[in-house]
Write a protein that holds these residues in place. Structure first.
Motif, PDB file in Angstrom:
ATOM      1  N   TRP A 253       0.835  -1.199   0.000  1.00  0.00           N
ATOM      2  CA  TRP A 253       0.000   0.000   0.000  1.00  0.00           C
ATOM      3  C   TRP A 253       0.872   1.253   0.000  1.00  0.00           C
ATOM      4  O   TRP A 253       0.659   2.173  -0.790  1.00  0.00           O
ATOM      5  N   GLN A 281      -0.080  13.928   4.291  1.00  0.00           N
ATOM      6  CA  GLN A 281      -1.142  13.738   3.301  1.00  0.00           C
ATOM      7  C   GLN A 281      -1.376  12.254   3.025  1.00  0.00           C
ATOM      8  O   GLN A 281      -2.509  11.800   2.897  1.00  0.00           O
ATOM      9  N   VAL A 282      -0.298  11.486   2.959  1.00  0.00           N
ATOM     10  CA  VAL A 282      -0.431  10.039   2.762  1.00  0.00           C
ATOM     11  C   VAL A 282      -0.999   9.385   4.020  1.00  0.00           C
ATOM     12  O   VAL A 282      -1.851   8.486   3.940  1.00  0.00           O
ATOM     13  N   ARG A 284      -3.115  10.485   6.060  1.00  0.00           N
ATOM     14  CA  ARG A 284      -4.565  10.676   6.139  1.00  0.00           C
ATOM     15  C   ARG A 284      -5.328   9.664   5.299  1.00  0.00           C
ATOM     16  O   ARG A 284      -6.535   9.488   5.485  1.00  0.00           O
ATOM     17  N   GLN A 285      -4.637   8.990   4.381  1.00  0.00           N
ATOM     18  CA  GLN A 285      -5.288   7.983   3.537  1.00  0.00           C
ATOM     19  C   GLN A 285      -5.098   6.562   4.065  1.00  0.00           C
ATOM     20  O   GLN A 285      -5.463   5.596   3.415  1.00  0.00           O
ATOM     21  N   PRO A 287      -5.423   3.016   5.477  1.00  0.00           N
ATOM     22  CA  PRO A 287      -6.588   2.143   5.572  1.00  0.00           C
ATOM     23  C   PRO A 287      -7.023   1.908   7.019  1.00  0.00           C
ATOM     24  O   PRO A 287      -6.201   1.913   7.943  1.00  0.00           O
TER      25      PRO A 287
END
Length: 312
Positions: A253, A281-282, A284-285, A287
């Motif tokens: 991922w 920023q990553v 916050r994504q 899983p």
């Protein structure tokens, strides 16, 4: 001697604990890890680059009027189930006290932020900070060299935290050359599993025959980032990903966003970014079900910086 270990939720109030000392216990990443072979004593010959981070656990030390060493833990479910004699913080306190020949006691509050079995040095860093903190609190006046020798008895990763500088390491990880790395920001992903370092190093399928590489000439102690890019691999990664599918899933991922790899024996994986904003920023994504944090790589340990500024 009475022993105490319990989990609590309220932090020590320094106003009611005069003379207390609060220190960070930073995480580390292995920016590369090569396993050259197994030694007759069962340990492995390694080459690795320890990168210290500005994120980690926190320990507070307060003097006592008796000889009790009390270890209290906050933020680590299940940590209080570890027998006190196996707790690295307690063991570090005892080994230091035996070395100094004193009978002083201390209240030690450990605030855990780093996961166990993550490959980011949580337990080793806690032990090192305990040696450094109690050496100051108890006025043992042991040198860093001697504290590092004591730390080696607790674990191969402890000396790098005691010495307090990002470093190239050989041997079992204790032969250290301090280096400076360029400032990067790292996203560290915790995939929700705990990896046993001992089990990985004992596994018959572990790669143990990597060729040794030579640390390049350092100009002003600074490591050439192009050399690091060429050798940024981890000999434990393939095996750990086979044994723990969650680790493979986390790395794959993260690989969508930047070059990702395992740290230590895992379970954490990481990737480097040019700025904290990019890494956040990553993050916050991330899983659902995984955890993570963003930290900057530092060349000098936050523990040593705090000690330098603390009252003697």
């Amino acid at each position: 001697m009475r022993l105490l270990q319990r989990t609590w939720t309220m932090p020590l109030d320094p106003r009611t604990h005069p003379g207390s000392l609060t220190l960070p216990a930073p995480a580390k990443l292995n920016l590369l890890l090569r396993i050259l072979g197994r030694r007759p004593d069962g340990y492995h010959e390694l080459q690795t680059l320890f990168q210290l981070l500005d994120f980690g656990d926190e320990l507070r030390f307060a003097p006592r009027d008796d000889s009790m060493i009390a270890v209290e833990v906050d933020g680590a479910p299940g940590h209080d189930q570890i027998p006190l004699q196996d707790n690295l913080v307690y063991r570090a306190a005892m080994i230091l006290r035996n070395e100094c020949g004193c009978s002083r006691g201390a209240n030690i509050h450990l605030r855990k932020r780093l996961p166990m079995g993550g490959g980011i040095g949580g337990g080793s860093s806690d032990a090192a900070t305990t040696l450094l903190g109690l050496n100051r609190l108890w006025r043992c006046n042991l040198s860093i060299d001697r504290l590092a020798e004591l730390g080696r008895k607790l674990g191969a990763d402890v000396p790098v935290f005691v010495r307090g500088h990002t470093a190239w390491a050989e041997g079992i990880g204790e032969a250290l050359v301090p280096v400076d790395t360029e400032k990067r920001h790292y996203l560290v992903v915790v995939p929700g599993c705990s990896v046993s370092t001992a089990a990985v190093f004992q596994h018959p399928r572990l790669t143990r025959d990597s060729g040794a590489i030579t640390l390049p000439h350092l100009r002003d102690g600074r490591l050439d980032p192009r050399w690091l890019e060429e050798y940024s691999t981890n000999d434990c990664q393939a095996l750990v990903e086979d044994l723990y599918p969650q680790v493979r899933a986390a790395r794959e991922w993260l690989q969508q966003f930047a070059q990702a790899q395992l740290t230590g024996t895992g379970a954490c994986v990481f990737a480097a970014f040019d700025s904290s904003q990019e890494a956040q920023q990553v993050l916050r994504q991330l899983p659902t079900g995984w955890k993570g944090f963003v930290a900057a790589g530092v060349n000098t340990s936050p523990t040593h910086e705090r000690l330098a500024n603390a009252a003697p």
